[in-house]
Design a protein around this motif. Structure first.
Motif, PDB file in Angstrom:
ATOM      1  N   ARG A  19       0.826  -1.205   0.000  1.00  0.00           N
ATOM      2  CA  ARG A  19       0.000   0.000   0.000  1.00  0.00           C
ATOM      3  C   ARG A  19       0.862   1.257   0.000  1.00  0.00           C
ATOM      4  N   MET A  20       1.988   1.234   0.706  1.00  0.00           N
ATOM      5  CA  MET A  20       2.892   2.384   0.712  1.00  0.00           C
ATOM      6  C   MET A  20       3.444   2.661  -0.683  1.00  0.00           C
ATOM      7  N   VAL A  21       3.947   1.618  -1.318  1.00  0.00           N
ATOM      8  CA  VAL A  21       4.562   1.780  -2.632  1.00  0.00           C
ATOM      9  C   VAL A  21       3.512   2.159  -3.678  1.00  0.00           C
ATOM     10  N   HIS A  22       2.351   1.543  -3.599  1.00  0.00           N
ATOM     11  CA  HIS A  22       1.287   1.840  -4.558  1.00  0.00           C
ATOM     12  C   HIS A  22       0.829   3.286  -4.452  1.00  0.00           C
ATOM     13  N   VAL A  40       7.507  -2.442  10.143  1.00  0.00           N
ATOM     14  CA  VAL A  40       7.803  -3.165  11.384  1.00  0.00           C
ATOM     15  C   VAL A  40       8.112  -2.194  12.525  1.00  0.00           C
ATOM     16  N   LEU A  41       8.815  -1.112  12.230  1.00  0.00           N
ATOM     17  CA  LEU A  41       9.067  -0.116  13.274  1.00  0.00           C
ATOM     18  C   LEU A  41       7.750   0.456  13.795  1.00  0.00           C
ATOM     19  N   ALA A  42       6.847   0.799  12.888  1.00  0.00           N
ATOM     20  CA  ALA A  42       5.558   1.349  13.311  1.00  0.00           C
ATOM     21  C   ALA A  42       4.742   0.318  14.078  1.00  0.00           C
ATOM     22  N   ARG A  43       4.689  -0.887  13.545  1.00  0.00           N
ATOM     23  CA  ARG A  43       3.872  -1.933  14.171  1.00  0.00           C
ATOM     24  C   ARG A  43       4.433  -2.364  15.534  1.00  0.00           C
ATOM     25  N   GLU A  69       1.448   7.090  10.267  1.00  0.00           N
ATOM     26  CA  GLU A  69       2.499   7.822   9.572  1.00  0.00           C
ATOM     27  C   GLU A  69       2.980   7.082   8.324  1.00  0.00           C
ATOM     28  N   LEU A  70       2.671   5.793   8.223  1.00  0.00           N
ATOM     29  CA  LEU A  70       3.053   5.040   7.033  1.00  0.00           C
ATOM     30  C   LEU A  70       2.426   5.648   5.773  1.00  0.00           C
ATOM     31  N   GLN A  82      -4.513 -11.709  -1.529  1.00  0.00           N
ATOM     32  CA  GLN A  82      -3.727 -12.885  -1.153  1.00  0.00           C
ATOM     33  C   GLN A  82      -3.081 -12.750   0.225  1.00  0.00           C
ATOM     34  N   LEU A  83      -3.260 -11.592   0.856  1.00  0.00           N
ATOM     35  CA  LEU A  83      -2.612 -11.314   2.140  1.00  0.00           C
ATOM     36  C   LEU A  83      -3.673 -10.915   3.178  1.00  0.00           C
ATOM     37  N   LYS A  84      -3.743 -11.677   4.232  1.00  0.00           N
ATOM     38  CA  LYS A  84      -4.761 -11.443   5.257  1.00  0.00           C
ATOM     39  C   LYS A  84      -4.480 -10.160   6.014  1.00  0.00           C
ATOM     40  N   GLU A  85      -5.532  -9.347   6.208  1.00  0.00           N
ATOM     41  CA  GLU A  85      -5.419  -8.163   7.054  1.00  0.00           C
ATOM     42  C   GLU A  85      -5.578  -8.625   8.499  1.00  0.00           C
ATOM     43  N   THR A  86      -4.557  -8.447   9.294  1.00  0.00           N
ATOM     44  CA  THR A  86      -4.547  -9.036  10.630  1.00  0.00           C
ATOM     45  C   THR A  86      -4.462  -8.016  11.766  1.00  0.00           C
ATOM     46  N   ALA A  87      -4.001  -6.805  11.460  1.00  0.00           N
ATOM     47  CA  ALA A  87      -3.846  -5.815  12.528  1.00  0.00           C
ATOM     48  C   ALA A  87      -4.448  -4.474  12.147  1.00  0.00           C
ATOM     49  N   GLY A  88      -5.196  -4.445  11.058  1.00  0.00           N
ATOM     50  CA  GLY A  88      -5.834  -3.213  10.614  1.00  0.00           C
ATOM     51  C   GLY A  88      -4.927  -2.409   9.698  1.00  0.00           C
ATOM     52  N   ASP A  89      -5.391  -2.115   8.491  1.00  0.00           N
ATOM     53  CA  ASP A  89      -4.642  -1.266   7.584  1.00  0.00           C
ATOM     54  C   ASP A  89      -4.598   0.157   8.124  1.00  0.00           C
ATOM     55  N   TYR A  90      -3.508   0.856   7.846  1.00  0.00           N
ATOM     56  CA  TYR A  90      -3.407   2.252   8.285  1.00  0.00           C
ATOM     57  C   TYR A  90      -4.314   3.135   7.449  1.00  0.00           C
TER      58      TYR A  90
END
Length: 281
Positions: free
Chosen positions: A21-24, A79-82, A90-91, A273-281
């Protein structure tokens, strides 16, 4: 363990979502190796590293981590944010004007967790060795970790550092190589073959372990094992096999996603293909 393997896998899934999502969002960045290293970073920061999100540049009494292949900043920032260094929201500023989350990590923005700028390749191991020696001089029992890319090892400064560390018995250092066989211009075997990396490191005097960096149980075990080898007179090298683009079927194993951003449709497919597990920013 601080987390079960399944919990770590869930965190890594969310980290991969963050990277994409950051890169996109800015159509700029390096998703391939970020996806490939998500398991390593998750295991390191959530299970192995002795670190404090209340960041201090000196890191006295803590383990330190240095990212040499700085272009994979998305996975590190996630990973730093999480893990609590700064707000996950901030991501959303990644690679934007006045953001602390530059495309390659730098220090002048004051982003917690970042101790060196690592846009130019080939320098991180030298810095990590210096930090490890400083800890020895100070009587600090903390360890120093570093991550390098395999294509990055084509830079000559690495080999000076690789000679230096065993000679000076820098045995509080654990370096890892992201051994995915890909770099910006193609497979490393076609650009400039690295030949037998394990034999080369061992010939220089390193204690080498090998691991599958896309198997959470194995990479977690390998990092704990590497930690058990410290203090025995040799630096430790974790030669970590990964797949660029791991976790997204159309991105896996190709250099084409080294520095390319997904389209809207590709992002939708990848996130599916990737499970959302901790909430998208």
């Amino acid at each position: 363990m601080k987390h079960s393997i399944s919990e770590l896998e869930d965190i890594a899934s969310q980290v991969r979502r963050d990277c994409l999502r950051m890169v996109h969002a800015v159509q700029s960045g390096h998703p391939g190796a970020s996806l490939g290293c998500a398991d390593f970073f998750t295991a390191l920061y959530f299970e192995v590293l002795n670190h404090n999100p209340k960041f201090s540049m000196e890191g006295v009494g803590e383990d330190l981590f240095f990212l040499s292949n700085g272009h994979i900043s998305p996975v590190w920032y996630s990973v730093l944010a999480r893990s609590g260094y700064f707000e996950v929201s901030e991501l959303a500023t990644f690679r934007k004007l006045d953001s602390r989350l530059q495309g390659h990590p730098t220090t002048h923005e004051g982003l917690p967790g970042v101790r060196i700028a690592s846009g130019s390749l080939g320098q991180g191991l030298s810095v990590a060795i210096g930090a490890a020696l400083a800890k020895k001089i100070d009587g600090d029992k903390g360890l120093v970790y570093a991550l390098m890319g395999d294509g990055e090892l084509q830079e000559g400064q690495n080999w000076e550092a690789l000679m230096f560390a065993p000679f000076h018995k820098v045995d509080n250092l654990i370096a890892s190589v992201d051994y995915n066989g890909q770099q910006i211009d193609g497979p490393t075997e076609k650009v400039l073959s690295l030949e037998n990396l394990q034999a080369k490191f061992e010939a220089f005097g390193w204690h080498v372990i090998t691991s599958d960096g896309n198997d959470m149980a194995e990479i977690t075990k390998a990092l704990h094992y590497a930690k058990s080898l410290t203090g025995k007179g040799k630096p430790i090298l974790n030669l970590m096999s990964t797949q660029m683009g791991y976790g997204v079927d159309f991105m896996v194993g190709t250099h084409k996603w080294h520095g390319s951003a997904p389209s809207d449709a590709q992002l939708e497919t990848a996130l599916g293909q990737l499970k959302e597990t901790a909430g998208d920013y």
